[in-house]
Design an enzyme around this catalytic site. Structure first.
Site, PDB file in Angstrom:
ATOM      1  N   LYS A  98      35.708  -8.626  57.670  1.00  0.00           N
ATOM      2  CA  LYS A  98      36.751  -7.637  57.370  1.00  0.00           C
ATOM      3  C   LYS A  98      36.356  -6.524  56.391  1.00  0.00           C
ATOM      4  CE  LYS A  98      38.642 -10.118  53.503  1.00  0.00           C
ATOM      5  NZ  LYS A  98      39.732 -10.437  52.679  1.00  0.00           N
ATOM      6  N   SER A 138      44.832  -4.984  62.172  1.00  0.00           N
ATOM      7  CA  SER A 138      44.819  -4.298  60.875  1.00  0.00           C
ATOM      8  C   SER A 138      45.414  -2.901  60.982  1.00  0.00           C
ATOM      9  CB  SER A 138      43.365  -4.191  60.422  1.00  0.00           C
ATOM     10  OG  SER A 138      43.239  -3.262  59.389  1.00  0.00           O
ATOM     11  N   THR A 140      44.054  -0.519  59.914  1.00  0.00           N
ATOM     12  CA  THR A 140      42.895   0.367  60.118  1.00  0.00           C
ATOM     13  C   THR A 140      42.802   0.890  61.548  1.00  0.00           C
ATOM     14  OG1 THR A 140      41.823  -1.313  58.778  1.00  0.00           O
ATOM     15  CG2 THR A 140      40.460   0.506  59.445  1.00  0.00           C
ATOM     16  N   TYR A 162      34.749  -1.800  62.038  1.00  0.00           N
ATOM     17  CA  TYR A 162      35.704  -2.897  61.823  1.00  0.00           C
ATOM     18  C   TYR A 162      36.998  -2.627  62.597  1.00  0.00           C
ATOM     19  CZ  TYR A 162      39.470  -5.364  59.393  1.00  0.00           C
ATOM     20  OH  TYR A 162      40.586  -6.104  59.115  1.00  0.00           O
ATOM     21  N   LYS A 166      38.851  -4.450  66.105  1.00  0.00           N
ATOM     22  CA  LYS A 166      40.239  -4.945  66.154  1.00  0.00           C
ATOM     23  C   LYS A 166      40.973  -4.312  67.342  1.00  0.00           C
ATOM     24  CE  LYS A 166      40.286  -7.702  62.639  1.00  0.00           C
ATOM     25  NZ  LYS A 166      40.467  -9.122  62.832  1.00  0.00           N
ATOM     26  N   TYR A 191      48.067  -5.959  59.833  1.00  0.00           N
ATOM     27  CA  TYR A 191      48.294  -6.168  58.398  1.00  0.00           C
ATOM     28  C   TYR A 191      48.089  -4.889  57.610  1.00  0.00           C
ATOM     29  CZ  TYR A 191      46.912 -10.983  59.763  1.00  0.00           C
ATOM     30  OH  TYR A 191      46.763 -12.200  60.366  1.00  0.00           O
ATOM     31  N   ASN A 193      48.361  -4.290  53.208  1.00  0.00           N
ATOM     32  CA  ASN A 193      47.515  -4.778  52.109  1.00  0.00           C
ATOM     33  C   ASN A 193      48.062  -6.063  51.475  1.00  0.00           C
ATOM     34  OD1 ASN A 193      47.137  -1.775  52.432  1.00  0.00           O
ATOM     35  ND2 ASN A 193      45.511  -2.176  50.973  1.00  0.00           N
ATOM     36  N   ASN A 212      35.753  -5.917  46.899  1.00  0.00           N
ATOM     37  CA  ASN A 212      35.839  -4.464  47.074  1.00  0.00           C
ATOM     38  C   ASN A 212      37.268  -3.985  46.944  1.00  0.00           C
ATOM     39  OD1 ASN A 212      33.157  -3.856  47.746  1.00  0.00           O
ATOM     40  ND2 ASN A 212      33.473  -4.764  49.784  1.00  0.00           N
ATOM     41  N   ASN A 213      38.210  -4.881  47.185  1.00  0.00           N
ATOM     42  CA  ASN A 213      39.615  -4.476  47.234  1.00  0.00           C
ATOM     43  C   ASN A 213      40.205  -4.338  45.834  1.00  0.00           C
ATOM     44  OD1 ASN A 213      39.526  -6.505  49.996  1.00  0.00           O
ATOM     45  ND2 ASN A 213      40.120  -4.372  50.178  1.00  0.00           N
ATOM     46  N   LEU A 214      41.274  -3.561  45.776  1.00  0.00           N
ATOM     47  CA  LEU A 214      41.851  -3.193  44.487  1.00  0.00           C
ATOM     48  C   LEU A 214      42.402  -4.384  43.699  1.00  0.00           C
ATOM     49  CD1 LEU A 214      42.749  -0.917  42.562  1.00  0.00           C
ATOM     50  CD2 LEU A 214      44.864  -0.753  43.887  1.00  0.00           C
ATOM     51  N   ASP A 312      38.311   6.942  52.536  1.00  0.00           N
ATOM     52  CA  ASP A 312      39.664   6.599  52.080  1.00  0.00           C
ATOM     53  C   ASP A 312      40.680   7.623  52.549  1.00  0.00           C
ATOM     54  OD1 ASP A 312      39.986   4.199  50.858  1.00  0.00           O
ATOM     55  OD2 ASP A 312      39.386   4.891  48.868  1.00  0.00           O
TER      56      ASP A 312
HETATM   57  C1  UD1 Z   1      40.791  -1.782  52.763  1.00  0.00           C
HETATM   58  C2  UD1 Z   1      40.115  -1.524  54.060  1.00  0.00           C
HETATM   59  C3  UD1 Z   1      41.019  -2.033  55.172  1.00  0.00           C
HETATM   60  C4  UD1 Z   1      41.384  -3.498  54.966  1.00  0.00           C
HETATM   61  C5  UD1 Z   1      42.043  -3.630  53.599  1.00  0.00           C
HETATM   62  C6  UD1 Z   1      42.447  -5.047  53.240  1.00  0.00           C
HETATM   63  C7  UD1 Z   1      38.774   0.511  53.655  1.00  0.00           C
HETATM   64  C8  UD1 Z   1      38.630   1.963  53.944  1.00  0.00           C
HETATM   65  N1  UD1 Z   1      39.855  -0.099  54.186  1.00  0.00           N
HETATM   66  O1  UD1 Z   1      41.972  -1.014  52.754  1.00  0.00           O
HETATM   67  O2  UD1 Z   1      40.382  -1.902  56.405  1.00  0.00           O
HETATM   68  O3  UD1 Z   1      42.265  -3.926  55.976  1.00  0.00           O
HETATM   69  O4  UD1 Z   1      41.126  -3.150  52.612  1.00  0.00           O
HETATM   70  O5  UD1 Z   1      41.348  -5.875  53.131  1.00  0.00           O
HETATM   71  O6  UD1 Z   1      37.942  -0.116  53.006  1.00  0.00           O
HETATM   72  N2  UD1 Z   1      40.600   1.305  44.927  1.00  0.00           N
HETATM   73  C9  UD1 Z   1      40.200   1.778  43.685  1.00  0.00           C
HETATM   74  N3  UD1 Z   1      39.307   1.039  42.994  1.00  0.00           N
HETATM   75  C10 UD1 Z   1      38.768  -0.123  43.447  1.00  0.00           C
HETATM   76  C11 UD1 Z   1      39.183  -0.595  44.719  1.00  0.00           C
HETATM   77  C12 UD1 Z   1      40.085   0.162  45.430  1.00  0.00           C
HETATM   78  O7  UD1 Z   1      40.647   2.827  43.237  1.00  0.00           O
HETATM   79  O8  UD1 Z   1      37.959  -0.725  42.750  1.00  0.00           O
HETATM   80  C13 UD1 Z   1      41.605   2.085  45.683  1.00  0.00           C
HETATM   81  C14 UD1 Z   1      41.145   2.512  47.063  1.00  0.00           C
HETATM   82  O9  UD1 Z   1      40.562   3.788  46.995  1.00  0.00           O
HETATM   83  C15 UD1 Z   1      42.461   2.529  47.821  1.00  0.00           C
HETATM   84  C16 UD1 Z   1      43.327   1.475  47.138  1.00  0.00           C
HETATM   85  O10 UD1 Z   1      42.709   1.245  45.870  1.00  0.00           O
HETATM   86  O11 UD1 Z   1      43.077   3.753  47.652  1.00  0.00           O
HETATM   87  C17 UD1 Z   1      43.377   0.181  47.904  1.00  0.00           C
HETATM   88  O12 UD1 Z   1      42.051  -0.186  48.217  1.00  0.00           O
HETATM   89  P1  UD1 Z   1      41.691  -1.539  49.000  1.00  0.00           P
HETATM   90  O13 UD1 Z   1      42.265  -2.699  48.279  1.00  0.00           O
HETATM   91  O14 UD1 Z   1      40.213  -1.525  49.222  1.00  0.00           O
HETATM   92  O15 UD1 Z   1      42.501  -1.411  50.356  1.00  0.00           O
HETATM   93  P2  UD1 Z   1      42.469  -0.269  51.504  1.00  0.00           P
HETATM   94  O16 UD1 Z   1      41.548   0.822  51.161  1.00  0.00           O
HETATM   95  O17 UD1 Z   1      43.866   0.098  51.786  1.00  0.00           O
END
Ligand code: UD1
Length: 353
Positions: A98, A138, A140, A162, A166, A191, A193, A212-214, A312
């Site tokens: 993913k 997703s 996405t 990815y 899907k 899905y 977030n 990697n996710n927020l 993004d």
């Molecule tokens: C990402 C994936 C998406 C996946 C989803 C859930 C991308 C482009 N998309 O979505 O396919 O379904 O995760 O797993 O990767 N952010 C920060 N700092 C960080 C991390 C993230 O500012 O350290 C920001 C990102 O720019 C974004 C938001 O937080 O605007 C959410 O990021 P994230 O959790 O990675 O989710 P998505 O980008 O929505």
């Protein structure tokens, strides 16, 4: 005997919460997982949860380690269930990779696991006459150029491998649904977030690699594992300049799977394919999420703005009226609960499972 549901990828973040809920609803659950991106410890926790809960039975959960691309493994799983007089009746298919960035680096692997693995699974399902399928898709898949709210009917145009895998699966499911003299029941859940954790603090997100996710990153800063949250961009066309997303509590998402299964079991149409958004239908900015997290958990999250992340989009959130109308499902938990439960999990399990 209760229905036996196969949950592929059931040891992962979405899988373990969904399996737990299925078991609590009285289903039998067979989990398969290759554990490449999850841990056997989540399964052990689930077993412990069952033992500690008098209304549940350890017979309700079976686990087998294996890969969906391994046809012999899949056949064995289906055959064993059949031989024990509890054949698999439905599949919730969550197994897959993913990471958007990895999918760009390793497209072959993504197509192999996400698409070929699903094709293999559907072939085996056909052989064992198991025709009810909930698929993890997703947000996405939607076109980069469509404005939110995203409807299921919005333009689909995934722009990374990815998302393409899907959508390819969704297309394939449509073709199967249209196959003459056959009867497949498909729901594809798109899905948004998912964040947060089980309110017990015993189950949550436990990424094998650096997240990697927020949300996991916010938790890492809260616990001191990372010094600062790096926020990608501060001049997005949003009310506070940070990106807007549709965060949904993992337990609401898990409940969405149960609702999908209920629908599949009740719907009398011979064959169907339905795609459904699972979000909260509410856009939340990064700063809003950070502030809520700080407030409900009484903790400071240091952050710094850096350049935008490639690929993004400023604003992504769902329209969730189809889920309400068709599945009779609505998310119940708010952002504060997501932040609270996610943080409880982090405190109780600083290093994951
Ligand atoms: C990402 C994936 C998406 C996946 C989803 C859930 C991308 C482009 N998309 O979505 O396919 O379904 O995760 O797993 O990767 N952010 C920060 N700092 C960080 C991390 C993230 O500012 O350290 C920001 C990102 O720019 C974004 C938001 O937080 O605007 C959410 O990021 P994230 O959790 O990675 O989710 P998505 O980008 O929505």
């Amino acid at each position: 005997m209760s229905e036996n549901i196969l949950v592929t990828g059931g040891a992962g973040f979405i899988g373990i919460h969904t399996s737990l809920l299925l078991i609590e609803k009285g289903f039998n659950v067979t989990i398969i997982d290759s554990l490449v991106n999850s841990s056997i410890k989540s399964i052990e926790r689930l077993k412990k949860h069952i033992v500690e809960n008098k209304s549940l039975s350890s017979n309700q959960l079976k686990f087998q380690k294996g890969d969906v691309r391994d046809i012999n493994f899949l056949k064995t799983v289906f055959a064993q269930a059949q031989d024990s007089d509890n054949p698999l009746s439905s599949v919730i298919h969550l197994a897959g990779l993913k990471s958007v960035s990895d999918s760009i680096k390793f497209p072959n692997l993504y197509w192999d696991i996400n698409f070929c693995g699903t094709l293999q699974l559907l072939n085996v399902m056909q052989e064992f006459n198991c025709k009810k399928f909930v698929f993890s898709s997703s947000a996405t898949v939607y076109s980069f150029n469509v404005e939110s709210p995203l409807f299921e009917s919005s333009i689909i145009e995934p722009f990374n491998p990815y998302g393409k895998t899907k959508f390819a699966v969704e297309n394939f499911l449509q073709d199967l649904k249209n196959k003459p003299n056959d009867s497949w029941k498909f729901i594809s859940l798109r899905y948004f977030n998912p964040i947060g954790a089980h309110p017990s603090g015993n189950f949550g997100e436990s990424p094998s690699n650096k997240p990697n996710n927020l949300f996991p990153r916010i938790c890492n800063v809260g616990s001191g594992k990372e010094k600062k949250l790096l926020i990608y961009g501060k001049d997005w066309p949003t009310f506070d300049g940070t990106c807007v997303r549709d965060y949904i509590h993992i337990m609401d998402l898990a409940e969405g799977h149960i609702a999908a299964l209920d629908y599949i079991n009740k719907e009398t149409k011979k064959s169907f394919f339905v795609s459904i958004n699972l979000g909260r239908g509410m856009g939340i900015s990064i700063l809003e999420l950070v502030r809520t997290f700080e407030q409900v958990n009484n903790i400071k999250i240091n952050f710094e703005f850096i350049d935008k992340r490639a690929g993004d989009k400023g604003v992504v959130f769902a329209d969730c009226s189809k889920a309400k109308e068709i599945l009779d499902w609505q998310p119940k938990r708010n952002l504060s609960q997501m932040c609270q439960d996610g943080w409880q999990w982090q405190i109780k399990n600083p290093n994951g499972y």
